[in-house]
Design a protein around this motif. Sequence first.
Motif, PDB file in Angstrom:
ATOM      1  N   PRO A  91       0.810  -1.233   0.000  1.00  0.00           N
ATOM      2  CA  PRO A  91       0.000   0.000   0.000  1.00  0.00           C
ATOM      3  C   PRO A  91       0.838   1.275   0.000  1.00  0.00           C
ATOM      4  CG  PRO A  91      -0.826  -1.571   1.622  1.00  0.00           C
ATOM      5  CD  PRO A  91       0.507  -2.073   1.173  1.00  0.00           C
ATOM      6  N   LEU A  92       2.097   1.176   0.420  1.00  0.00           N
ATOM      7  CA  LEU A  92       2.969   2.346   0.440  1.00  0.00           C
ATOM      8  C   LEU A  92       3.656   2.581  -0.899  1.00  0.00           C
ATOM      9  CD1 LEU A  92       4.646   1.910   3.955  1.00  0.00           C
ATOM     10  CD2 LEU A  92       2.632   3.260   3.341  1.00  0.00           C
ATOM     11  N   ALA A  93       3.457   1.665  -1.846  1.00  0.00           N
ATOM     12  CA  ALA A  93       4.088   1.807  -3.162  1.00  0.00           C
ATOM     13  C   ALA A  93       3.073   1.560  -4.264  1.00  0.00           C
ATOM     14  CB  ALA A  93       5.262   0.840  -3.288  1.00  0.00           C
ATOM     15  N   THR A  94       1.818   1.941  -4.015  1.00  0.00           N
ATOM     16  CA  THR A  94       0.772   1.679  -4.992  1.00  0.00           C
ATOM     17  C   THR A  94       1.082   2.357  -6.320  1.00  0.00           C
ATOM     18  OG1 THR A  94      -1.590   1.986  -5.495  1.00  0.00           O
ATOM     19  CG2 THR A  94      -0.576   3.583  -4.012  1.00  0.00           C
ATOM     20  N   ALA A  95       1.070   1.566  -7.374  1.00  0.00           N
ATOM     21  CA  ALA A  95       1.415   2.093  -8.700  1.00  0.00           C
ATOM     22  C   ALA A  95       1.221   1.016  -9.746  1.00  0.00           C
ATOM     23  CB  ALA A  95       2.875   2.573  -8.736  1.00  0.00           C
ATOM     24  N   ALA A  96       1.183   1.470 -10.993  1.00  0.00           N
ATOM     25  CA  ALA A  96       1.228   0.553 -12.128  1.00  0.00           C
ATOM     26  C   ALA A  96       2.658   0.521 -12.659  1.00  0.00           C
ATOM     27  CB  ALA A  96       0.263   1.023 -13.217  1.00  0.00           C
ATOM     28  N   SER A  97       2.938  -0.370 -13.595  1.00  0.00           N
ATOM     29  CA  SER A  97       4.291  -0.445 -14.152  1.00  0.00           C
ATOM     30  C   SER A  97       4.567   0.687 -15.133  1.00  0.00           C
ATOM     31  CB  SER A  97       4.491  -1.778 -14.877  1.00  0.00           C
ATOM     32  OG  SER A  97       3.673  -1.838 -16.036  1.00  0.00           O
ATOM     33  N   ASN A  98       3.487   1.297 -15.663  1.00  0.00           N
ATOM     34  CA  ASN A  98       3.579   2.364 -16.671  1.00  0.00           C
ATOM     35  C   ASN A  98       4.188   1.879 -17.983  1.00  0.00           C
ATOM     36  OD1 ASN A  98       2.442   4.361 -15.023  1.00  0.00           O
ATOM     37  ND2 ASN A  98       4.412   4.835 -14.084  1.00  0.00           N
ATOM     38  N   LEU A  99       4.180   0.579 -18.209  1.00  0.00           N
ATOM     39  CA  LEU A  99       4.642   0.027 -19.479  1.00  0.00           C
ATOM     40  C   LEU A  99       3.444  -0.191 -20.389  1.00  0.00           C
ATOM     41  CD1 LEU A  99       7.206  -2.605 -18.162  1.00  0.00           C
ATOM     42  CD2 LEU A  99       7.641  -0.260 -18.897  1.00  0.00           C
ATOM     43  N   GLY A 100       3.628   0.064 -21.683  1.00  0.00           N
ATOM     44  CA  GLY A 100       2.523  -0.016 -22.624  1.00  0.00           C
ATOM     45  C   GLY A 100       2.721  -1.093 -23.672  1.00  0.00           C
ATOM     46  N   PRO A 101       1.800  -1.197 -24.617  1.00  0.00           N
ATOM     47  CA  PRO A 101       1.840  -2.268 -25.627  1.00  0.00           C
ATOM     48  C   PRO A 101       3.028  -2.201 -26.575  1.00  0.00           C
ATOM     49  CG  PRO A 101       0.111  -0.664 -26.131  1.00  0.00           C
ATOM     50  CD  PRO A 101       0.596  -0.347 -24.759  1.00  0.00           C
ATOM     51  N   GLU A 102       3.714  -1.080 -26.635  1.00  0.00           N
ATOM     52  CA  GLU A 102       4.882  -0.982 -27.514  1.00  0.00           C
ATOM     53  C   GLU A 102       6.167  -1.452 -26.825  1.00  0.00           C
ATOM     54  OE1 GLU A 102       5.147   2.946 -29.055  1.00  0.00           O
ATOM     55  OE2 GLU A 102       3.361   2.754 -30.304  1.00  0.00           O
ATOM     56  N   ASP A 103       6.068  -1.825 -25.557  1.00  0.00           N
ATOM     57  CA  ASP A 103       7.249  -2.308 -24.824  1.00  0.00           C
ATOM     58  C   ASP A 103       7.400  -3.806 -25.088  1.00  0.00           C
ATOM     59  OD1 ASP A 103       9.377  -1.738 -22.868  1.00  0.00           O
ATOM     60  OD2 ASP A 103       8.264  -3.149 -21.603  1.00  0.00           O
ATOM     61  N   ILE A 104       8.112  -4.149 -26.160  1.00  0.00           N
ATOM     62  CA  ILE A 104       8.156  -5.542 -26.621  1.00  0.00           C
ATOM     63  C   ILE A 104       9.565  -6.123 -26.733  1.00  0.00           C
ATOM     64  CG2 ILE A 104       5.973  -5.301 -27.862  1.00  0.00           C
ATOM     65  CD1 ILE A 104       7.523  -4.988 -30.453  1.00  0.00           C
ATOM     66  N   VAL A 105      10.586  -5.322 -26.525  1.00  0.00           N
ATOM     67  CA  VAL A 105      11.961  -5.807 -26.669  1.00  0.00           C
ATOM     68  C   VAL A 105      12.645  -5.851 -25.313  1.00  0.00           C
ATOM     69  CG1 VAL A 105      14.221  -5.396 -27.719  1.00  0.00           C
ATOM     70  CG2 VAL A 105      12.131  -4.909 -29.017  1.00  0.00           C
ATOM     71  N   ASP A 106      13.170  -7.022 -24.947  1.00  0.00           N
ATOM     72  CA  ASP A 106      13.905  -7.153 -23.691  1.00  0.00           C
ATOM     73  C   ASP A 106      15.259  -6.449 -23.795  1.00  0.00           C
ATOM     74  OD1 ASP A 106      11.802  -8.775 -23.013  1.00  0.00           O
ATOM     75  OD2 ASP A 106      12.914 -10.651 -23.212  1.00  0.00           O
ATOM     76  N   THR A 107      15.719  -5.936 -22.678  1.00  0.00           N
ATOM     77  CA  THR A 107      17.056  -5.344 -22.612  1.00  0.00           C
ATOM     78  C   THR A 107      17.808  -5.982 -21.454  1.00  0.00           C
ATOM     79  OG1 THR A 107      16.412  -3.557 -21.100  1.00  0.00           O
ATOM     80  CG2 THR A 107      16.115  -3.159 -23.464  1.00  0.00           C
ATOM     81  N   ALA A 108      19.096  -5.674 -21.357  1.00  0.00           N
ATOM     82  CA  ALA A 108      19.894  -6.212 -20.258  1.00  0.00           C
ATOM     83  C   ALA A 108      19.395  -5.697 -18.921  1.00  0.00           C
ATOM     84  CB  ALA A 108      21.362  -5.843 -20.462  1.00  0.00           C
TER      85      ALA A 108
END
Length: 289
Positions: A91-108
């Motif tokens: 409850p002290l860190a309530t949030a979404a990831s803010n990542l959307g449908p265009e986030d499709i490539v993994d990075t290091a």
Amino acid sequence: MRMSTWIRQHLAALRALLVLTAITGIVYPVAVFAVAQLPGLHDNADGSLIERDGKLVGSSLIGQSFTDADGKAMVQYFQSRPSAAGDGYDPLATAASNLGPEDIVDTAARTSLLTTVCTRSKEVGDREGVDGARQFCTKDGVGAVLSVIGPRDADGDVSRPVQVVSVNELCPARPFLATFRGVTVECAQEGEDYSVGRIIPVLGDAPAEAAVPADAVTASGSGLDPHISPAYAAIQVERVAKARGLTGDQVRDLVAAHTAGRTLGFLGEPRVNVVELNLALDERFPVRG
């Protein structure tokens, strides 16, 4: 301006200040508090807290994770939807990831939203004994995304690629697709940047309607949602029944008792409160050691 006029104006301002302070700072808060203590409103006003045997065990408004110390799902409980709030339902860190449908490539540095969804879908499918396949996902549960490298035409398409890389499958993985437009698909080399190519997500042959519901693989906007869809609850019934030595119908009846319909008959979707459902399971059908 005469002194008497100046004094009258300031006295009027002072009286207004005192009256408004009394109304907004004392009368209004006390009135709201008093109304909140009325029967039917008291529990909601106090946070919809849940107690068992005099011990606070949670709130019907805030979800919980039902996992063991290693983060693995406890088979005797219905699982909540994923949470992006801190380490989960904080409850002290309530949030979404803010990542959307265009986030499709993994990075290091970070796993993409697509691969996260694909991985969750495979894990849920394996756990619940259903098909975890999902569009734009590989059989191994990562994002099915290609970098197609080569000269581009006026529309930005690469009609004659010279290299094709499955960007989310690190070598020595075997790419999910053998060839693309006549070119052998390669696995990705760690640390390489393939953004020079045209990034193409591949639909695949998974059904349009996945067996694993969307709420099983995506977090809510707050990260605290205590509910799951009836569809997600339904695919968990047999696992929970087996773990508790029950019949599927016994568990389904309990799920139905904790399923709420649309608010006012038309707002939102039907939903199952996982926290309340799991507490009811422990009360009526405790796990025998």
